[in-house]
Each structure stands twice: as structure tokens, then as C-alpha cells.
Design a protein around this motif. Structure first.
Motif, PDB file in Angstrom:
ATOM      1  N   MET A 113     -14.733  16.257 -41.917  1.00 35.88           N
ATOM      2  CA  MET A 113     -15.596  15.284 -41.257  1.00 35.88           C
ATOM      3  C   MET A 113     -16.188  15.880 -39.991  1.00 35.88           C
ATOM      4  O   MET A 113     -15.504  16.557 -39.230  1.00 35.88           O
ATOM      5  CB  MET A 113     -14.806  14.016 -40.918  1.00 35.88           C
ATOM      6  N   ASP A 114     -17.475  15.616 -39.776  1.00 30.67           N
ATOM      7  CA  ASP A 114     -18.126  16.053 -38.542  1.00 30.67           C
ATOM      8  C   ASP A 114     -17.836  15.067 -37.421  1.00 30.67           C
ATOM      9  O   ASP A 114     -17.747  13.847 -37.652  1.00 30.67           O
ATOM     10  CB  ASP A 114     -19.640  16.145 -38.746  1.00 30.67           C
ATOM     11  N   ILE A 115     -17.711  15.574 -36.220  1.00 31.06           N
ATOM     12  CA  ILE A 115     -17.486  14.729 -35.049  1.00 31.06           C
ATOM     13  C   ILE A 115     -18.494  15.116 -33.980  1.00 31.06           C
ATOM     14  O   ILE A 115     -18.637  16.293 -33.633  1.00 31.06           O
ATOM     15  CB  ILE A 115     -16.047  14.858 -34.518  1.00 31.06           C
ATOM     16  N   SER A 116     -19.218  14.119 -33.476  1.00 29.97           N
ATOM     17  CA  SER A 116     -20.260  14.324 -32.486  1.00 29.97           C
ATOM     18  C   SER A 116     -19.953  13.546 -31.213  1.00 29.97           C
ATOM     19  O   SER A 116     -19.093  12.660 -31.201  1.00 29.97           O
ATOM     20  CB  SER A 116     -21.616  13.874 -33.042  1.00 29.97           C
ATOM     21  N   VAL A 117     -20.676  13.873 -30.169  1.00 31.84           N
ATOM     22  CA  VAL A 117     -20.584  13.174 -28.894  1.00 31.84           C
ATOM     23  C   VAL A 117     -21.831  12.327 -28.724  1.00 31.84           C
ATOM     24  O   VAL A 117     -22.957  12.807 -28.947  1.00 31.84           O
ATOM     25  CB  VAL A 117     -20.447  14.166 -27.727  1.00 31.84           C
ATOM     26  N   MET A 118     -21.654  11.067 -28.366  1.00 32.13           N
ATOM     27  CA  MET A 118     -22.798  10.178 -28.170  1.00 32.13           C
ATOM     28  C   MET A 118     -22.737   9.540 -26.795  1.00 32.13           C
ATOM     29  O   MET A 118     -21.719   8.992 -26.401  1.00 32.13           O
ATOM     30  CB  MET A 118     -22.844   9.098 -29.252  1.00 32.13           C
ATOM     31  N   PHE A 119     -23.850   9.621 -26.083  1.00 29.79           N
ATOM     32  CA  PHE A 119     -24.006   8.875 -24.832  1.00 29.79           C
ATOM     33  C   PHE A 119     -24.632   7.532 -25.168  1.00 29.79           C
ATOM     34  O   PHE A 119     -25.572   7.446 -25.959  1.00 29.79           O
ATOM     35  CB  PHE A 119     -24.899   9.648 -23.862  1.00 29.79           C
ATOM     36  N   PHE A 120     -24.096   6.485 -24.553  1.00 34.78           N
ATOM     37  CA  PHE A 120     -24.552   5.144 -24.907  1.00 34.78           C
ATOM     38  C   PHE A 120     -25.155   4.394 -23.725  1.00 34.78           C
ATOM     39  O   PHE A 120     -25.790   3.378 -23.901  1.00 34.78           O
ATOM     40  CB  PHE A 120     -23.390   4.350 -25.496  1.00 34.78           C
ATOM     41  N   LEU A 154      -9.490   8.562 -38.151  1.00 32.47           N
ATOM     42  CA  LEU A 154     -10.470   9.477 -38.723  1.00 32.47           C
ATOM     43  C   LEU A 154     -10.246   9.656 -40.220  1.00 32.47           C
ATOM     44  O   LEU A 154     -11.195   9.697 -41.006  1.00 32.47           O
ATOM     45  CB  LEU A 154     -10.404  10.832 -38.018  1.00 32.47           C
ATOM     46  N   THR A 155      -8.996   9.752 -40.624  1.00 31.38           N
ATOM     47  CA  THR A 155      -8.678   9.876 -42.045  1.00 31.38           C
ATOM     48  C   THR A 155      -9.125   8.638 -42.814  1.00 31.38           C
ATOM     49  O   THR A 155      -9.687   8.727 -43.912  1.00 31.38           O
ATOM     50  CB  THR A 155      -7.169  10.098 -42.238  1.00 31.38           C
ATOM     51  N   ASP A 156      -8.898   7.472 -42.225  1.00 26.67           N
ATOM     52  CA  ASP A 156      -9.298   6.224 -42.857  1.00 26.67           C
ATOM     53  C   ASP A 156     -10.814   6.163 -43.021  1.00 26.67           C
ATOM     54  O   ASP A 156     -11.320   5.778 -44.088  1.00 26.67           O
ATOM     55  CB  ASP A 156      -8.798   5.043 -42.018  1.00 26.67           C
ATOM     56  N   LEU A 215     -13.242   6.042 -46.449  1.00 23.94           N
ATOM     57  CA  LEU A 215     -14.258   5.029 -46.693  1.00 23.94           C
ATOM     58  C   LEU A 215     -15.609   5.631 -47.067  1.00 23.94           C
ATOM     59  O   LEU A 215     -16.492   4.920 -47.554  1.00 23.94           O
ATOM     60  CB  LEU A 215     -14.431   4.153 -45.447  1.00 23.94           C
ATOM     61  N   GLY A 216     -15.789   6.929 -46.802  1.00 23.19           N
ATOM     62  CA  GLY A 216     -17.058   7.582 -47.101  1.00 23.19           C
ATOM     63  C   GLY A 216     -17.890   7.927 -45.888  1.00 23.19           C
ATOM     64  O   GLY A 216     -19.071   8.272 -46.016  1.00 23.19           O
ATOM     65  N   VAL A 217     -17.301   7.838 -44.691  1.00 24.39           N
ATOM     66  CA  VAL A 217     -18.009   8.220 -43.470  1.00 24.39           C
ATOM     67  C   VAL A 217     -18.027   9.745 -43.377  1.00 24.39           C
ATOM     68  O   VAL A 217     -17.001  10.406 -43.553  1.00 24.39           O
ATOM     69  CB  VAL A 217     -17.325   7.611 -42.226  1.00 24.39           C
ATOM     70  N   ASP A 218     -19.207  10.318 -43.094  1.00 25.05           N
ATOM     71  CA  ASP A 218     -19.357  11.771 -43.009  1.00 25.05           C
ATOM     72  C   ASP A 218     -19.239  12.298 -41.585  1.00 25.05           C
ATOM     73  O   ASP A 218     -18.871  13.453 -41.377  1.00 25.05           O
ATOM     74  CB  ASP A 218     -20.723  12.190 -43.557  1.00 25.05           C
ATOM     75  N   GLU A 219     -19.584  11.459 -40.626  1.00 20.72           N
ATOM     76  CA  GLU A 219     -19.618  11.894 -39.225  1.00 20.72           C
ATOM     77  C   GLU A 219     -19.270  10.723 -38.321  1.00 20.72           C
ATOM     78  O   GLU A 219     -19.721   9.596 -38.556  1.00 20.72           O
ATOM     79  CB  GLU A 219     -21.017  12.423 -38.877  1.00 20.72           C
ATOM     80  N   VAL A 220     -18.479  10.983 -37.311  1.00 15.99           N
ATOM     81  CA  VAL A 220     -18.204   9.983 -36.284  1.00 15.99           C
ATOM     82  C   VAL A 220     -18.903  10.424 -35.001  1.00 15.99           C
ATOM     83  O   VAL A 220     -18.690  11.541 -34.520  1.00 15.99           O
ATOM     84  CB  VAL A 220     -16.692   9.820 -36.039  1.00 15.99           C
ATOM     85  N   ALA A 221     -19.766   9.549 -34.484  1.00 15.37           N
ATOM     86  CA  ALA A 221     -20.450   9.794 -33.221  1.00 15.37           C
ATOM     87  C   ALA A 221     -19.687   9.044 -32.137  1.00 15.37           C
ATOM     88  O   ALA A 221     -19.641   7.809 -32.130  1.00 15.37           O
ATOM     89  CB  ALA A 221     -21.900   9.315 -33.288  1.00 15.37           C
ATOM     90  N   CYS A 222     -19.063   9.784 -31.251  1.00 12.78           N
ATOM     91  CA  CYS A 222     -18.094   9.229 -30.305  1.00 12.78           C
ATOM     92  C   CYS A 222     -18.747   8.807 -28.999  1.00 12.78           C
ATOM     93  O   CYS A 222     -19.215   9.652 -28.220  1.00 12.78           O
ATOM     94  CB  CYS A 222     -17.012  10.270 -30.023  1.00 12.78           C
ATOM     95  N   PHE A 223     -18.776   7.483 -28.750  1.00 10.53           N
ATOM     96  CA  PHE A 223     -19.228   6.977 -27.456  1.00 10.53           C
ATOM     97  C   PHE A 223     -18.231   7.428 -26.386  1.00 10.53           C
ATOM     98  O   PHE A 223     -17.045   7.103 -26.459  1.00 10.53           O
ATOM     99  CB  PHE A 223     -19.245   5.447 -27.442  1.00 10.53           C
TER     100      PHE A 223
END
Length: 336
Positions: free
Chosen positions: A1-8, A297-299, A303-311
Motif C-alpha cells: 500500500m502507498d502512503i502519502s502526506v496530505m496537508f488539510f 492499514l491492513t484492514d 477493503l481495496g484501498v490502494d493509498e492512504v493520504a495522511c492528514f
């Protein structure tokens, strides 16, 4: 899984000035680049307490492009009805060249009436403007000449400049949870940018399934408030509550809102934010010790999520955000 950083867009970090906030953003982006995160996302915000330093993601992304080396530079999200598609392509072609092909855009329809002082005539039809603009963005990005009306009122064919570095424009469609938007993203062959907020685990699973039926290979990116730390439940409580209250206040000023947010008493607002906080700590937030975040993250992957963009910028000081990124990078390595 890809993990990104997101500014909100939380700007209430210790009362620092906007110049200091930009320094923090660049420092966090450089750290994310060094630690191997997939992308850094910046939003578009106007005229509110939330997100004062993010009026145009292309401008800040140009700075991020030259401050980093490998991380993707993305808009999350670009409110397309507020912009001429031709100008969007020109601006992001600059960023694409500066970054040597590391950009991506998530298109949003917009939701707050005050934002549309920039384009009041497009507010009522903002969804149609956004969706119709996606194909136009692709045509312009490819270098096609497209006919527009010039200053004399007559048609003229123009081709945007500069030429992008990348042959194709990576596109996401932002959704607040409406299943129809997931279907639309599938039909338009875009990726999806969604959030844990406002939907249950079961609802998310159903919406991903709808999308996959139409676009099996598309990327599902899910936004989630993030801070990896053993004491996260206590550390994030007050900053996140303050952030959530500011969001409720922003909703109350939207003239399309049904008025419920504006009618909330302070006590009711406190109760609502406390409920939202408990929900994030239970499901929907990447908040807590490493083991709990690893399970989440495993869950999401299941579910089919490819990337989590982390606030990451919801009120924590920059040094705490950076420390949390270091701990998150270890989970990212395990999840890849």
C-alpha cells in the motif's frame, strides 16, 4: 500500500505566522521525500480560518517541486469550477516540468458558497463544470488545440504552453461519499480521492466495489487523520477537537447548508466534536500506537484501498508531525 502526506489546512499551530507555516510545510515535505512517502498533497482553500495558507495548490506545488527530489506533488483537491481549464493546464505544466513529471490532480466540484465569489456564475452548475472539465483537461494536456472565445467575442483555437513533461495527466475525482460520484469516477476512468469521515467501514467497502466494477485498475486513495504515537489519544485530543470545531463553524457559514450547523449551541458543538473525536480514535483515523495503526492499514488494504493520504496538519506542532512521520515511515515499509 502507498502512503502519502496530505496537508488539510489547520493554521492554528501555536499561533505561528503564515511565513513560518510555509517553512513547516517545506520541512515536512522534505522529510516525507527523504522517508520514501509516495506523494505530498496540498488543498485549495479560500476565505476561511481553515486553510488560510492554501489558496492555490499550483503555486505552493511549484515550491514543493524544487524542494523535493522524488515524491509526487499533487493537488488534493483542485476546485475546478473556480478555474479556467486552460489556465489549470498551463500552471500545472510548469509544476510538471519543475518536478520532472511528478504531479497529479484531484478534481473537486466545490461545496462552500463563499468560495464562489471567484466564479459566482458557476456555483449552481459546479458539478457539471467539474465533470465536463475533466475531459477538457485531458485534451489540453495532450497538446490538442481547443477553440475558445477571445476578447473580441470571436472563436480562436489555442494550445496551452509550456508543453508538459508527462504525456498524460494523472487525475483523481474527489468524493465526500456519494456513491454516484464513485460511479462517475469509474466511468471517467479517473482515480478516486475519498475520506474515512462521513462513512462507515461497510459503506466504504460498498463504494469501492461500485468503482471497481467500472474501473478495476483505478487507484483508490483514502484520506485519514494521522499521528502515530503511543500517547496519540491524549496528544491529538485538543488540537483535533479545535480543528473539528473550526470545520463546523465553516459549515455554518455555507449558504447552501440547511442551517443546522448555524443553530448549534456551543454545548451542542462541543458534544458533536467529542463524538467525532471518539469515532476517529475508534475507526477512521490513523491515530495511536504503531500496532494499532498497522492493523488499520491492513484492514484498509483488505477493503481495496490502494493509498492512504495522511492528514498531518490538524493542530500539532511541526516537531510532533515530523516525529510522527518517522514512526509512520516504519509502517509504510512494512505495508509496501
Amino acid at each position: 500500500m502507498d502512503i502519502s502526506v496530505m496537508f488539510f489546512g489547520a493554521d492554528n499551530v501555536g499561533g505561528v505566522g503564515h511565513a513560518t507555516k510555509y517553512t513547516d510545510i517545506l520541512d515536512i515535505a522534505r522529510a516525507a521525500d527523504r522517508l520514501g512517502f509516495t506523494a505530498v498533497w496540498t488543498p485549495e482553500r479560500h476565505f476561511q480560518q481553515v486553510g488560510q495558507v492554501f489558496p492555490n495548490p499550483s503555486v505552493l506545488s511549484a515550491a514543493l517541486a524544487v524542494a523535493t527530489e522524488r515524491i509526487a506533488i499533487r493537488a488534493g483537491s483542485l476546485v475546478l469550477p473556480l478555474h479556467h481549464p486552460l489556465r489549470v493546464v498551463e500552471d500545472w505544466a510548469v509544476v510538471d516540468n519543475l518536478s520532472r513529471g511528478r504531479i497529479g490532480l484531484s478534481v473537486a466540484t466545490g461545496w462552500h458558497s463563499k468560495d464562489f465569489v471567484l466564479a459566482p456564475e458557476r456555483f449552481a452548475g459546479r458539478r457539471e463544470h467539474a465533470l465536463d472539465g475533466i475531459e477538457l483537461l485531458r485534451r489540453l494536456w495532450s497538446g490538442e488545440e481547443v477553440e475558445f472565445t477571445d476578447g473580441s467575442g470571436r472563436p480562436v483555437a489555442v494550445r496551452p504552453q509550456p508543453t508538459p513533461y508527462s504525456p498524460e495527466l494523472p487525475l483523481w475525482l474527489t468524493t465526500s461519499g456519494n456513491p454516484q460520484t464513485w460511479k462517475t469516477a469509474g466511468r471517467l476512468r479517473t482515480n478516486v480521492l475519498a475520506a474515512t469521515i462521513g462513512q462507515t467501514r461497510e459503506e466504504l467497502a460498498g463504494r469501492i466495489a461500485l468503482y471497481r466494477e467500472l474501473h478495476p485498475k483505478g487507484t483508490v486513495t483514502l484520506m485519514a487523520h494521522t499521528h502515530v504515537a503511543d500517547d496519540a489519544a491524549g496528544t491529538v485530543r485538543e488540537p483535533l477537537k479545535a480543528y473539528l470545531k473550526s470545520y463546523v463553524a465553516q459549515t455554518a457559514t455555507n449558504r447552501l447548508d440547511d442551517g443546522r450547523a448555524a443553530r448549534l449551541t456551543e454545548r451542542e458543538s462541543d458534544a458533536l466534536t467529542e463524538f467525532a473525536l471518539r469515532r476517529y480514535l475508534d475507526w477512521g483515523g490513523l491515530l495511536g500506537p504503531a500496532e494499532r495503526c498497522r492493523e488499520f492499514l491492513t484492514d484498509l488494504s483488505d477493503l481495496g484501498v490502494d493509498e492512504v493520504a495522511c492528514f498531518v496538519d490538524f493542530g500539532l506542532p511541526a516537531e510532533q508531525v515530523l516525529a510522527g512521520l518517522e514512526r509512520l515511515s516504519t509502517l509504510m515499509t512494512e505495508a509496501s
